[in-house]
Design a protein around this motif. Structure first.
Motif, short mmCIF file in Angstrom:
data_model
loop_
_atom_site.label_atom_id
_atom_site.label_comp_id
_atom_site.label_asym_id
_atom_site.label_seq_id
_atom_site.Cartn_x
_atom_site.Cartn_y
_atom_site.Cartn_z
N PRO A 111 0.83 -1.21 0.00
CA PRO A 111 0.00 0.00 0.00
C PRO A 111 0.86 1.26 0.00
O PRO A 111 1.90 1.31 0.65
CB PRO A 111 -0.79 -0.14 1.30
CG PRO A 111 -0.85 -1.61 1.56
CD PRO A 111 0.48 -2.14 1.09
N GLY A 112 0.43 2.24 -0.75
CA GLY A 112 1.17 3.49 -0.81
C GLY A 112 1.01 4.15 -2.15
O GLY A 112 0.65 3.52 -3.15
N ASP A 113 1.29 5.48 -2.19
CA ASP A 113 1.18 6.21 -3.44
C ASP A 113 2.56 6.53 -4.00
O ASP A 113 3.57 5.97 -3.55
CB ASP A 113 0.34 7.48 -3.26
CG ASP A 113 0.94 8.45 -2.23
OD1 ASP A 113 2.17 8.40 -2.00
OD2 ASP A 113 0.18 9.26 -1.67
N HIS A 114 2.61 7.46 -4.93
CA HIS A 114 3.85 7.74 -5.65
C HIS A 114 4.95 8.30 -4.74
O HIS A 114 6.14 8.06 -5.00
CB HIS A 114 3.57 8.71 -6.80
CG HIS A 114 4.67 8.80 -7.80
ND1 HIS A 114 5.07 7.73 -8.57
CD2 HIS A 114 5.48 9.84 -8.15
CE1 HIS A 114 6.06 8.10 -9.37
NE2 HIS A 114 6.34 9.36 -9.14
N PHE A 115 4.56 9.04 -3.72
CA PHE A 115 5.56 9.63 -2.84
C PHE A 115 5.78 8.84 -1.55
O PHE A 115 6.74 9.09 -0.82
CB PHE A 115 5.19 11.09 -2.53
CG PHE A 115 5.41 12.01 -3.70
CD1 PHE A 115 6.67 12.52 -3.97
CD2 PHE A 115 4.37 12.34 -4.54
CE1 PHE A 115 6.90 13.35 -5.06
CE2 PHE A 115 4.58 13.17 -5.64
CZ PHE A 115 5.84 13.67 -5.89
N ASP A 116 4.91 7.88 -1.27
CA ASP A 116 5.13 7.04 -0.10
C ASP A 116 6.41 6.23 -0.22
O ASP A 116 7.05 5.89 0.78
CB ASP A 116 3.94 6.09 0.11
CG ASP A 116 2.74 6.79 0.71
OD1 ASP A 116 2.92 7.82 1.37
OD2 ASP A 116 1.61 6.30 0.51
N VAL A 117 6.82 5.94 -1.45
CA VAL A 117 8.04 5.15 -1.63
C VAL A 117 9.30 5.93 -1.30
O VAL A 117 10.39 5.36 -1.21
CB VAL A 117 8.13 4.58 -3.07
CG1 VAL A 117 6.97 3.63 -3.33
CG2 VAL A 117 8.17 5.70 -4.11
N ILE A 118 9.20 7.26 -1.13
CA ILE A 118 10.35 8.06 -0.70
C ILE A 118 10.07 8.78 0.61
O ILE A 118 10.69 9.79 0.92
CB ILE A 118 10.80 9.06 -1.79
CG1 ILE A 118 9.67 10.00 -2.20
CG2 ILE A 118 11.37 8.33 -2.99
CD1 ILE A 118 10.14 11.15 -3.09
N ASN A 119 9.16 8.23 1.38
CA ASN A 119 8.83 8.77 2.70
C ASN A 119 9.29 7.79 3.77
O ASN A 119 8.74 6.69 3.89
CB ASN A 119 7.32 8.99 2.82
CG ASN A 119 6.91 9.57 4.16
OD1 ASN A 119 7.71 9.69 5.08
ND2 ASN A 119 5.64 9.94 4.28
N PRO A 120 10.32 8.14 4.56
CA PRO A 120 10.87 7.20 5.54
C PRO A 120 9.88 6.70 6.57
O PRO A 120 10.12 5.67 7.20
CB PRO A 120 11.99 8.00 6.21
CG PRO A 120 12.39 9.01 5.20
CD PRO A 120 11.11 9.39 4.50
N ALA A 121 8.76 7.40 6.75
CA ALA A 121 7.79 7.00 7.76
C ALA A 121 6.85 5.90 7.30
O ALA A 121 6.10 5.35 8.10
CB ALA A 121 6.96 8.22 8.20
N THR A 122 6.89 5.54 6.02
CA THR A 122 5.91 4.59 5.50
C THR A 122 6.43 3.15 5.56
O THR A 122 7.63 2.90 5.44
CB THR A 122 5.57 4.92 4.04
OG1 THR A 122 6.76 4.82 3.24
CG2 THR A 122 4.97 6.31 3.92
#
Length: 413
Positions: free
Chosen positions: A380-391
Motif C-alpha cells: 500500500p502506498g502512493d507515488h511519494f510514499d516510496v520516498i517517505n521514511p515514515a511509510t
C-alpha cells in the motif's frame, strides 16, 4: 530548538494567510520554531538574512523585485530561495539552494530542505563545471571508522527541472542512519539541456564516486571536483572519504528509476557476472526502482506525465507496426535493456498511477524471464510514499537495500 526564518519578498503573488498556514504546518511537522516576515524591500531582506535569528535556517520567497533577486547569487550562507513560479537559469550563491516552479507548495519543500540541511550535514561535490553537475555526499557515523557501502540516489520529476535533489533528502537521513553512505545526485534535465546531457551526467555522477573516495589521498586533493560544502562532514573526517566502492546500490525514484536502471544497463559491457564496474571504480551490486517509469514506449503511448516521455527524449515512441528497437527508446527504456545482469529491487505503491503499477509488474516479470535476479515489492502506498521514511513501503525497501549491501567487500573480477 532549530529556528527557521521565512522571508516573503515584496510583490510575491500569494495569499499571505495561506503562506502563514503552510509555514506553521511545516514548523509543527518538523518540530522547529519558526517566524514568517514580510520584507519591505531588498535592504530589509538583506538585514533579515544578516540577523542572528536568521543564521543557518532561512527560506526566502524573493518575488519579482530585481533588487531582491540580485541577492540570490550572492554568498549569503545556506539560504533556501523559493520561487513559486518557474524560474529557469537561476544560480544561487555558495552554500545556497534555489527551488522553483512548485507553486505555493514550494514553500513547504523549502522549509523541509532548510531544516534537513541543518540536521543532516553533507558535502556538495561538483563532478563537472556546470551549475547542475553536483552531488551531496552523506556519511554515516561509524564508530569503527569502517568503509561504508554506498547508495546513489537519483531523483525523479518526469525529467523536468522544477524537481531537484532536495526531494530525496529524507531518504539520505534514513539510509545514513542504517550505516550507509549516500551520494544524492543532481543532474541536468532534458527540458533545458537535452537527453544526452542528462544521461551523460548520471554516468559521470556515478563514476565521480571514485574521486570522492580517495581514502589515501591528502585532504587537499581528495575532493578536487570543486563546489563549497553545503554543510560540514561528520566529526572525524578530514576531507579524505573512505567508501566501500565494491558495494554500491543505484536507486532511482519515478523518472530517476529509469535513469538508474539505464545507467546500470550501460555498464553491462564493462563487467561480467552479477555486478557492474563503472569506469574501473564503483561496483554496482543492486539496482532499485522506486515507482519507476520502466517502459518508455508504452509510457509515451499512454501520455504519462502529460507527455513527459517524448518531451524528454525529443520525439514520440515508434508506432505499433514499427517495432520498438528505435533509438533513443531502445537505449533509454529499461524494459528494452534486459537483462541487466545485476540484482534488482522493483518497488511499487499499489495506490500509484495505474500505468506505473503496470510498468513495474511487467518489468519485474520480464527481468525474471530474462534471467535477472529480481525482487518485486508492491505494498500500500502512493507515488511519494516510496520516498517517505515514515511509510511501511519505504521501511521494507530500506531493509532490503541494507541487507543486500551488508556483506563484506565483493572481490573485484
Amino acid at each position: 530548538m532549530i529556528e527557521v526564518l521565512v522571508v516573503v519578498g515584496p510583490g510575491v503573488v500569494a495569499d499571505a494567510r495561506l503562506l502563514e498556514e503552510i509555514a506553521t504546518r511545516e514548523f509543527a511537522a518538523a518540530g522547529v520554531s519558526g517566524t514568517l516576515v514580510h520584507a519591505r524591500d531588498a535592504s530589509h531582506v538583506l538585514s533579515l538574512l544578516s540577523s542572528p535569528e536568521g543564521a543557518g535556517c532561512v527560506v526566502v520567497l524573493p518575488g519579482p523585485s530585481g533588487e531582491v533577486r540580485s541577492l540570490i547569487g550572492r554568498d549569503l550562507g545556506a539560504v533556501v530561495w523559493v520561487d513559486v513560479e518557474r524560474a529557469d537559469g537561476v544560480t544561487a550563491g555558495a552554500g545556497a539552494t534555489h527551488l522553483h516552479g512548485r507553486g505555493v507548495g514550494g514553500l513547504a519543500w523549502g522549509i523541509r530542505h532548510a531544516v534537513h540541511q541543518v540536521r543532516h550535514p553533507s558535502r556538495r561535490i561538483a563532478y563537472g563545471p556546470l551549475p547542475e553537475q553536483w552531488g551531496e555526499l552523506y556519511l554515516p557515523d561509524l564508530p569503527d571508522a569502517g568503509e561504508p557501502p554506498v547508495v546513489m540516489l537519483i531523483h525523479g520529476g518526469y525529467w523536468r527541472s522544477i524537481w531537484a535533489a532536495d526531494i530525496m533528502g529524507p531518504l539520505c537521513a534514513d539510509l545514513t542512519g542504517r550505516g550507509l553512505a549516500v551520494w544524492n545526485l543532481e543532474y541536468r534535465r532534458p527540458d533545458l539541456h537535452g537527453w544526452e546531457a542528462t544521461t551523460a551526467d548520471v554516468a559521470a555522477g556515478l563514476a565521480a564516486l571514485v574521486t570522492a573516495h580517495a581514502p589515501d589521498t591528502p585532504a587537499s586533493d581528495a575532493l578536487p571536483l570543486g563546489g563549497p560544502p553545503s554543510g560540514a562532514l561528520p566529526p572525524g573526517t578530514d576531507g579524505a572519504v573512505a567508501l566501500d566502492l565494491t558495494r554500491v546500490a543505484v536507486v532511482g525514484h519515478s523518472a530517476g528509476a529509469q535513469l538508474a536502471l539505464r545507467a546500470v544497463a550501460d555498464a553491462a559491457g564493462e563487467a561480467a557476472g552479477g555486478a557492474h564496474t563503472v569506469a574501473g571504480g564503483p561496483r554496482v551490486v543492486l539496482a532499485v526502482s522506486l515507482a519507476g517509469v520502466l517502459d518508455l514506449v508504452e509510457g509515451d503511448r499512454r501520455w504519462v506525465g502529460t507527455g513527459a516521455v517524448s518531451v524528454a527524449l525529443g520525439g514520440r515512441a515508434p508506432g505499433r507496426g514499427e517495432g520498438q528497437a528505435v533509438t533513443p527508446y531502445a537505449d533509454a527504456s529499461p524494459l528494452l535493456r534486459l537483462p541487466l545482469q545485476v540484482r534488482q529491487l522493483i518497488v511499487q505503491g499499489a495506490a500509484d498511477d495505474l500505468d506505473l503499477v503496470d510498468f513495474s509488474r511487467r518489468y519485474a516479470r520480464a527481468a525474471a524471464e530474462a534471467g535477472d535476479e529480481v525482487t518485486y515489492l508492491e505494498m500500500p502506498g502512493d507515488h511519494f510514499d516510496v520516498i517517505n521514511p515514515a511509510t511501511p513501503i519505504w521501511q521494507a525497501t530500506a531493509e532490503t537495500i541494507a541487507q543486500a549491501l551488508a556483506g563484506g567487500p565483493t572481490p573485484r573480477g
